[in-house]
Design a protein around this motif. Sequence first.
Motif: not given
Lengths: 220, 293
Positions: A35-53
Amino acid sequence: MGAAPAHPVIALQGACLGYGAEPVLEGVDLEIHAGDFVGLAGANGSGKTTLLRSMLGLLPLRGGRVERHLARARLGYVPQNDSLSAYFPLSVWEVAAMGAYGRLRPWRLFPGDERRRVDRALDRVGLGRLGRTVFAHLSGGQRQRALIARALTMEPALLLLDEPFSGVDRDSKADIAQQLVDLNHGSRMTIVLSSHDNEILDRTCGRVIRASNGGLQEPA
Amino acid sequence: MAGALAEILDPSFVLFPAVVGSIVLGLVCPVVGGFLVLRRSVLLGLTLPQLAAAGVAFSLFAHEVGLVPHPGHTSGDAHEVERLLAYGGSLLFTFAGMVLLGLMERRGAGRAEIRLAVAYALAGSLTVLFVAFHPFGDVAILSLVKGDAVVLSWTEFATLGGVYAVVMACLILFRRELLISSFDRDLTVLLKGGAAVWDLLLYLLAGVTVALGVIMAGPLLTFGFLVLPPIAVRPLVSRMAPYFIAASLAGAGIGVAGFAVCYRFDLPLGPTMVALGCGLVLGTHAVGWLWKR
């Protein structure tokens, strides 16, 4: 006071994430609950896609551990728009239908109930009338919605979206954000959404985590 | 031209097995090649036939210098053994090349197009050298290396048809898996557990198709049938099933039309069909461009 949620849907403990020799994110402790709705913020190259993958299991952890309390097929993923080739002759309906492939054995034709599921997913994102349109001919916002429809066809318990607002005009951003809020509130779908647009994350998500300086920070 | 077409499609026509063989090549190769084109692996479609041709040349060279046993005593036996050796060499070089290229990709050794270009150049030069070193490197050997659909017999057609039927059945059966592993590898991992097994299946099917196609029709025509029809129909279709069906029909059409033109004007088969395929590519892209305007 409600009871504390039992298991998190996904939990990372002391995780070290990255591709090559250098880690992108270190010491990651993160729990996502149903039920969470979590936003993942950060600049390009900060690791957002890495975390999702890494959460999806597409990228092995370099250290630490990840626990998933749901089957992989219940993970819906919306990749970055430009990661998919526009050369494929695919209609919007065909793209959305890919979400059902995990339930179909090779020799099976596409059954009627799955067709209706695809139609419903497209209706839900407002693309019901564009099913026959060429996927590559859609605008950036429409393409994102088609990919969300594909993820919805998977009937996911957890939906992870990687930069769904990139290359999308202002109105479409608002539409997509509202559809995600509806999914989270209406269907109690757990959502993790990455974006470098802080404003839209603050407005849309119940909880925002920031990736920067090789780690994750979450406001208290 | 209509007369030539009617004549070559008459079952009593002496080259009728070759006509049917060309149609089968034209029907199946573009479906395999369609995936390579969509994956932007056209260079692989160019390199694999050349590797297969090098394998054919090597097997005949090895046979002649005594590296493999000599055939029986009659000329019929010798021809049969040469054909079998050609199949073996073609398959061996195609799959050995694919394994080597795959290993280099896993190790991240250079860019894919550079690896393929080097493999193509090497295979091309080896083909010529094996023929040159052949003690009796004559026209007949060269013809086997180049491939020649005109001399296709019913027995060879049966082999081609049987193997290609299996290839086609696999492509139809696993169409969804091959599509998502080509379009979105991450989704394949989530839904099917991984993409590697489907890559392997596609390359296996491509290898068998090419290895056999090169013996029947030569590297130039096999490459032409693999990639020209899917490239030609791409601007005209917007869905997957019509894309593969149109590519397959275009391939068969090139096979029939090419044979008719060759028969009417006494032209070499492979180059004529490839030239027709290139003409089709130019024509459909011009139509697609005009349509968009």
